[in-house]
Design an enzyme around this catalytic site. Structure first.
Site, PDB file in Angstrom:
ATOM      1  N   LYS A  85      17.105  -9.982  -2.203  1.00 11.79           N
ATOM      2  CA  LYS A  85      16.951  -8.637  -1.626  1.00 11.79           C
ATOM      3  C   LYS A  85      16.373  -9.018  -0.134  1.00 11.79           C
ATOM      4  CE  LYS A  85      15.017  -4.127  -1.871  1.00 11.79           C
ATOM      5  NZ  LYS A  85      14.640  -3.916  -0.555  1.00 11.79           N
TER       6      LYS A  85
ATOM      7  N   TYR B 204      26.524  -6.800   1.701  1.00  5.73           N
ATOM      8  CA  TYR B 204      26.319  -6.777   0.169  1.00  5.73           C
ATOM      9  C   TYR B 204      27.009  -5.409  -0.374  1.00  5.73           C
ATOM     10  CZ  TYR B 204      22.201  -4.232   1.984  1.00  5.73           C
ATOM     11  OH  TYR B 204      21.361  -3.490   2.735  1.00  5.73           O
TER      12      TYR B 204
ATOM     13  N   CYS C 285     -22.134 -25.053  19.598  1.00  3.22           N
ATOM     14  CA  CYS C 285     -21.732 -25.337  18.438  1.00  3.22           C
ATOM     15  C   CYS C 285     -22.458 -24.747  17.273  1.00  3.22           C
ATOM     16  CB  CYS C 285     -21.729 -26.959  17.984  1.00  3.22           C
ATOM     17  SG  CYS C 285     -21.414 -27.376  16.157  1.00  3.22           S
TER      18      CYS C 285
ATOM     19  N   CYS D 133     -16.954 -29.497  19.739  1.00  3.85           N
ATOM     20  CA  CYS D 133     -18.067 -29.617  19.846  1.00  3.85           C
ATOM     21  C   CYS D 133     -18.076 -31.099  20.060  1.00  3.85           C
ATOM     22  CB  CYS D 133     -18.932 -29.449  18.299  1.00  3.85           C
ATOM     23  SG  CYS D 133     -20.499 -30.349  18.233  1.00  3.85           S
TER      24      CYS D 133
ATOM     25  N   CYS E  75     -23.089 -34.330  15.367  1.00  8.13           N
ATOM     26  CA  CYS E  75     -22.922 -32.948  14.669  1.00  8.13           C
ATOM     27  C   CYS E  75     -23.015 -32.959  13.150  1.00  8.13           C
ATOM     28  CB  CYS E  75     -21.929 -32.222  15.339  1.00  8.13           C
ATOM     29  SG  CYS E  75     -21.828 -30.726  14.555  1.00  8.13           S
TER      30      CYS E  75
ATOM     31  N   GLU F  86      21.600 -11.066  -6.308  1.00  8.81           N
ATOM     32  CA  GLU F  86      21.613 -11.598  -5.193  1.00  8.81           C
ATOM     33  C   GLU F  86      20.042 -11.467  -4.246  1.00  8.81           C
ATOM     34  OE1 GLU F  86      23.858  -7.997  -3.026  1.00  8.81           O
ATOM     35  OE2 GLU F  86      24.949  -9.050  -4.708  1.00  8.81           O
TER      36      GLU F  86
ATOM     37  N   ARG G  12      20.802   2.806   8.637  1.00  7.53           N
ATOM     38  CA  ARG G  12      21.109   3.363   7.427  1.00  7.53           C
ATOM     39  C   ARG G  12      20.430   5.104   7.664  1.00  7.53           C
ATOM     40  NH1 ARG G  12      18.035   3.042   1.695  1.00  7.53           N
ATOM     41  NH2 ARG G  12      16.370   2.997   2.887  1.00  7.53           N
TER      42      ARG G  12
ATOM     43  N   GLU H  67      22.685  -6.371   5.387  1.00 12.83           N
ATOM     44  CA  GLU H  67      21.456  -6.188   6.121  1.00 12.83           C
ATOM     45  C   GLU H  67      21.337  -7.054   7.334  1.00 12.83           C
ATOM     46  OE1 GLU H  67      19.374  -4.611   4.043  1.00 12.83           O
ATOM     47  OE2 GLU H  67      17.277  -5.133   4.509  1.00 12.83           O
TER      48      GLU H  67
ATOM     49  N   GLU I 270       0.605  -1.191  -0.038  1.00 11.99           N
ATOM     50  CA  GLU I 270       0.131  -0.014  -0.089  1.00 11.99           C
ATOM     51  C   GLU I 270       0.991   1.323   0.021  1.00 11.99           C
ATOM     52  OE1 GLU I 270      -3.768   1.145   2.916  1.00 11.99           O
ATOM     53  OE2 GLU I 270      -2.840  -0.920   2.870  1.00 11.99           O
ATOM     54  N   TYR I 271       1.952   0.956   0.939  1.00 13.45           N
ATOM     55  CA  TYR I 271       2.935   2.280   0.789  1.00 13.45           C
ATOM     56  C   TYR I 271       3.513   2.583  -0.554  1.00 13.45           C
ATOM     57  CZ  TYR I 271       6.615   5.247   2.069  1.00 13.45           C
ATOM     58  OH  TYR I 271       7.501   6.404   2.265  1.00 13.45           O
ATOM     59  N   ASP I 272       3.878   1.481  -1.066  1.00 14.94           N
ATOM     60  CA  ASP I 272       4.665   1.654  -2.617  1.00 14.94           C
ATOM     61  C   ASP I 272       3.380   2.184  -3.359  1.00 14.94           C
ATOM     62  OD1 ASP I 272       6.797   0.451  -1.717  1.00 14.94           O
ATOM     63  OD2 ASP I 272       6.515  -1.520  -2.671  1.00 14.94           O
TER      64      ASP I 272
ATOM     65  N   ASP J  45      14.823  -8.551   3.526  1.00 21.57           N
ATOM     66  CA  ASP J  45      13.932  -7.854   4.108  1.00 21.57           C
ATOM     67  C   ASP J  45      14.228  -7.395   5.561  1.00 21.57           C
ATOM     68  OD1 ASP J  45      11.735  -6.118   4.387  1.00 21.57           O
ATOM     69  OD2 ASP J  45      10.201  -7.616   4.267  1.00 21.57           O
TER      70      ASP J  45
ATOM     71  N   CYS K  12     -24.984 -27.431  15.222  1.00 22.15           N
ATOM     72  CA  CYS K  12     -25.864 -28.270  15.939  1.00 22.15           C
ATOM     73  C   CYS K  12     -26.299 -27.775  17.283  1.00 22.15           C
ATOM     74  CB  CYS K  12     -25.275 -29.688  16.240  1.00 22.15           C
ATOM     75  SG  CYS K  12     -24.151 -29.935  17.377  1.00 22.15           S
TER      76      CYS K  12
ATOM     77  N   LYS L  55      11.289  -6.828  -7.207  1.00 24.19           N
ATOM     78  CA  LYS L  55      10.359  -7.367  -6.117  1.00 24.19           C
ATOM     79  C   LYS L  55       9.514  -8.526  -6.447  1.00 24.19           C
ATOM     80  CE  LYS L  55      10.054  -4.795  -2.529  1.00 24.19           C
ATOM     81  NZ  LYS L  55       9.862  -3.316  -2.575  1.00 24.19           N
TER      82      LYS L  55
HETATM   83  S1  IVH Z   1      22.708  -2.726  -2.336  1.00 23.61           S
HETATM   84  C1  IVH Z   1      23.521   1.013  -3.677  1.00 23.61           C
HETATM   85  N1  IVH Z   1      22.094  -5.196  -1.981  1.00 23.61           N
HETATM   86  O1  IVH Z   1      17.370  -2.357  -0.158  1.00 23.61           O
HETATM   87  C2  IVH Z   1      22.801  -0.319  -3.314  1.00 23.61           C
HETATM   88  N2  IVH Z   1      20.649  -3.560  -0.782  1.00 23.61           N
HETATM   89  O2  IVH Z   1      16.224  -0.087  -1.336  1.00 23.61           O
HETATM   90  C3  IVH Z   1      22.153   0.034  -2.361  1.00 23.61           C
HETATM   91  N3  IVH Z   1      18.823  -4.315   0.368  1.00 23.61           N
HETATM   92  O3  IVH Z   1      18.827  -0.062   2.061  1.00 23.61           O
HETATM   93  C4  IVH Z   1      22.225  -1.367  -1.637  1.00 23.61           C
HETATM   94  N4  IVH Z   1      19.118  -6.449   0.148  1.00 23.61           N
HETATM   95  O4  IVH Z   1      18.138  -2.362   2.918  1.00 23.61           O
HETATM   96  C5  IVH Z   1      21.618  -3.868  -1.757  1.00 23.61           C
HETATM   97  N5  IVH Z   1      21.530  -7.352  -1.545  1.00 23.61           N
HETATM   98  C6  IVH Z   1      21.172  -6.292  -1.461  1.00 23.61           C
HETATM   99  C7  IVH Z   1      20.106  -5.986  -0.651  1.00 23.61           C
HETATM  100  C8  IVH Z   1      19.885  -4.456  -0.636  1.00 23.61           C
HETATM  101  C9  IVH Z   1      18.202  -5.659   0.773  1.00 23.61           C
HETATM  102  C10 IVH Z   1      18.052  -3.130   1.139  1.00 23.61           C
HETATM  103  C11 IVH Z   1      18.985  -2.447   1.756  1.00 23.61           C
HETATM  104  C12 IVH Z   1      18.809  -1.038   1.138  1.00 23.61           C
HETATM  105  C13 IVH Z   1      17.516  -1.097   0.333  1.00 23.61           C
HETATM  106  C14 IVH Z   1      17.469  -0.333  -0.903  1.00 23.61           C
END
Ligand code: IVH
Length: 675
Positions: free
Chosen positions: A119, A229, A412, A430, A435, A117, A140, A177, A38-40, A121, A415, A318
């Site tokens: 991402k 990363y 219940c 129950c 039943c 790689e 960050r 992360e 929703e935020y996105d 969370d 029944c 994503k």
């Molecule tokens: S690279 C310049 N690698 O994504 C590149 N970020 O939206 C920035 N994140 O704040 C970071 N996995 O929290 C990179 N394999 C990954 C990542 C990663 C998660 C997150 C990170 C960053 C956010 C950027």
């Protein structure tokens, strides 16, 4: 300003205010009220409005900043090199467009080398090492300044406090992360519930919450992990020419680099990686919300540079979101085969990961109390893979006035019998053996693929038979004639005849299937097979004492008691005998898997909620020589199914693929190759 433009401007101002508010709730208070998805959407809408009217962009617009503001209470840390954010791609097309953009910018027709790689969370942090020693760790924050959380980061075991190697660089800033594994997240929420605290909505919030603890003891007690990363200052000491080389150097220095990453040639490779990762997603021990694709070569990265605080050389592709917010419009209690009342939230329909969700399980009264979920509430609903959707959090701030706590009914809903809570159990049940809801579930189970496997007796037919009061217990099925059946709505003569024949065929069965079909609590397929082996003469089972039952290998006190209680009901005993007379029960085990001796070369699939993480099972099965795949097909040797198994279980049953539980899987593994 003309009207339309004024409306757009007003909308932008409104969006900014909302985004700011949600930013604060999320980053500062760790208490999100809308889903990320929703935020996105709000964020994208604001970006689009600003793109159409660049003159409206102000430096303080939420689109112009990278993350949350640091909270008071922690020392503010300035990042020497700004921590950038990532652009998102939401579809294959957008990922392919990214590659096209990059190559256009570099004026090259050649395929580029990418690093793909996960991402993660979690929470992004920067770690500063001076003369090889961990000196400072910060979040960050907004990308320029974050908070000093060194005291908590020191407790993370995958963060080295000293770099390895004889000559560490004088200064090194690494980025990565911090994550909380899913199993630990679940445990933490349980502990919070016990203390009467609000649950965290997701592992990321609990990670952020943990990093913000003032007392590092509490961080130390919550096992966090760190994956590296990227890098801030100090790159020149490492002499890496590409991202993948950098990660290799960092690994040598003692950092944990995910093995789940790949160097790919061309965007097609990155796409394949993403698809593979998505298939693995449900089995991963921590939350991953997509793939980050980075141009591998540093020289090319430098040429591409940065635009709007995101590097041009990287993108986050994503996964479809798994969580959404929606409203609870009702709570219903559904009655299962053994009479257990399961509360189910009826939801305003919402799309999650490509599927419309209208119901979510609330498990039991304890869970309802823990969440304090009420009709009218706005809730976070999560749907992971083929697991039944569940309500994970209530947004208290959006609760309308006049709501009341929900309690499961004392009677219940089907029944009307008074419900009971057995000692030591959370579930209300129950107790009425007649039943109709229980009968319906019992019959469905009785007819199911791994029980008596009665063709043509699906859920609808069962419902009809129960409503028409044609069948009061499973054995009545065998008294149905084609004439009686043909009287049911939508049942032609032909299908009536087919069903009668299917019933006749189903009479040939094994004692294991028969025992499983009875639907005794805790007697799943595996236990049924164990019992069948221990009691080749079924009449002996009727009078076995709990002690005798417990003496059977693999039968514990809970199972023994459940069997005894079931057999002590006169109606059940009658039914047991009636069925034994009607059926032609052979004592030969039909489940060929039980006889298998080795896992080598077998293909298996894992589904549902298991006691141990799927990744653990996957690793064990693979170590035993089995191949673990994602979807059930005719080639699948067996399905390891936990609780709440959904579509895959259906499919396995449809195809006649053997279904096993954790115990049986453990047994097969223990047998070892060639045993
Ligand atoms: S690279 C310049 N690698 O994504 C590149 N970020 O939206 C920035 N994140 O704040 C970071 N996995 O929290 C990179 N394999 C990954 C990542 C990663 C998660 C997150 C990170 C960053 C956010 C950027």
């Amino acid at each position: 300003m003309p009207d339309a433009k004024a409306t757009e401007h007003a909308r932008l101002l409104e969006l900014r205010e909302q985004l700011e508010r949600h930013n604060h709730l999320y980053h500062v208070l760790d208490d999100p009220q809308i889903s990320d998805a929703e935020y996105d959407r709000l964020f994208r809408e604001a970006v689009e409005l600003e793109a159409r009217h660049p003159e409206w962009v102000t430096p303080d617009s939420p689109t112009q900043r990278v993350g949350g503001a640091p909270v008071a209470g922690f020392r503010v840390v300035e990042h020497a090199v700004q921590m950038l954010s990532l652009d998102n791609a939401m579809s294959r097309e957008e990922l392919i467009a990214f590659d096209a953009r990059v190559r256009r910018y570099l004026a090259t027709a050649e395929e580029l080398a990418y690093s793909a790689e996960p991402k993660y969370d979690g929470v992004a942090v920067e770690l500063v090492y001076e003369q090889g020693r961990f000196a400072l760790g910060s979040t960050r924050g907004d990308g320029r300044t974050g908070e000093d959380v060194s005291h908590n980061l020191r407790t993370v075991r995958t963060i080295p406090l000293r770099l390895r190697g004889a000559k560490p660089p004088p200064l090194l800033e690494v980025r990565g992360e911090v994550l909380m594994p899913l199993a630990d997240f679940a445990r933490l929420n349980e502990e919070r519930a016990a203390l009467g605290l609000e649950p965290f909505a997701n592992p990321r919030n609990s990670t952020a919450g943990t990093l913000r603890q003032l007392d590092p003891k509490s961080a130390a007690s919550r096992p966090l992990e760190f994956f590296v990363y990227g890098i801030g200052r100090g790159e020149e000491w490492l002499g890496a020419k590409a991202h993948s080389e950098l990660l290799a150097r960092l690994r040598e220095l003692g950092f944990r680099v995910d093995t789940r990453r790949e160097e790919c040639v061309g965007i097609a490779g990155a796409l394949a990686f993403h698809e593979g990762l998505e298939r693995e997603r449900d089995g991963l021990p921590y939350e991953v919300d997509g793939t980050v694709v980075k141009v591998d070569d540093f020289a090319l990265q430098r040429r591409l540079g940065t635009l709007n605080r995101s590097p041009r050389w990287a993108i986050a592709f994503k996964f479809p979101p798994r969580q959404e917010t929606t409203r609870v419009i009702g709570i219903e209690a559904s009655v299962g085969r053994t009479g257990t009342l399961t509360p189910v939230a009826v939801l305003e329909p919402v799309r999650i990961g490509g599927v419309t969700v209208e119901h979510a399980t609330l498990h039991n009264q304890d869970e309802i109390d823990r969440l304090d979920v009420r009709v009218g509430d706005t809730v976070f609903v999560e749907r992971a893979g083929d697991v039944i959707p569940k309500v994970v959090k209530v947004v208290r701030e959006r609760r309308p006035p006049d709501t009341v706590p929900y309690r499961l009914p004392e009677t219940c809903p089907i029944c009307g019998e008074r419900t009971v809570r057995s000692e030591g159990e959370v579930a209300l049940r129950c107790p009425n053996p007649r039943c109709p809801a229980k009968l319906r579930e019992r019959l469905r189970h009785f007819a199911s693929r791994n029980a008596l496997d009665i063709d043509g007796l699906g859920e609808k037919r069962v419902d009809q038979l129960v409503s028409a009061e044609r069948v009061k217990r499973p054995s009545d099925l065998f008294g149905l004639t084609a004439e009686k059946l043909a009287a049911l709505e939508g049942m032609g003569e032909k299908s009536a005849q087919n069903l009668v024949e299917a019933l006749e065929r189903a009479k040939n069965t094994s004692s294991a299937r028969f025992l499983y079909a009875l639907g005794i609590r805790h007697v799943g397929e595996h236990v049924a097979a164990v019992l069948a082996r221990a009691y080749p003469d079924l009449s002996r089972l009727l009078d076995a004492t709990s002690d005798e039952l417990e003496a059977v290998d693999e039968i514990g006190p809970t199972i023994a008691l459940a069997i005894r209680l079931w057999l002590d009901e006169p109606e059940n005993r009658d039914e047991f005998q009636r069925l034994r007379e009607l059926l032609r029960i052979s004592s030969a085990p039909v489940r060929e898997l039980a006889e298998s001796t080795t896992l080598a070369g077998r293909t298996c699939v894992i589904t549902g909620t298991l006691e141990e993480p799927r990744s653990t099972w996957k690793a064990r099965l693979e170590a035993a020589g089995a191949k673990v795949t994602d979807s059930v097909s005719k080639k699948t040797s067996f399905l390891l199914a936990g609780e709440n198994a959904g579509a895959k279980l259906e499919k396995a049953r449809e195809l006649g693929v053997a279904v096993i539980d954790e115990r049986e899987a453990a047994r097969l593994i223990a047998e070892g190759p060639g045993a």
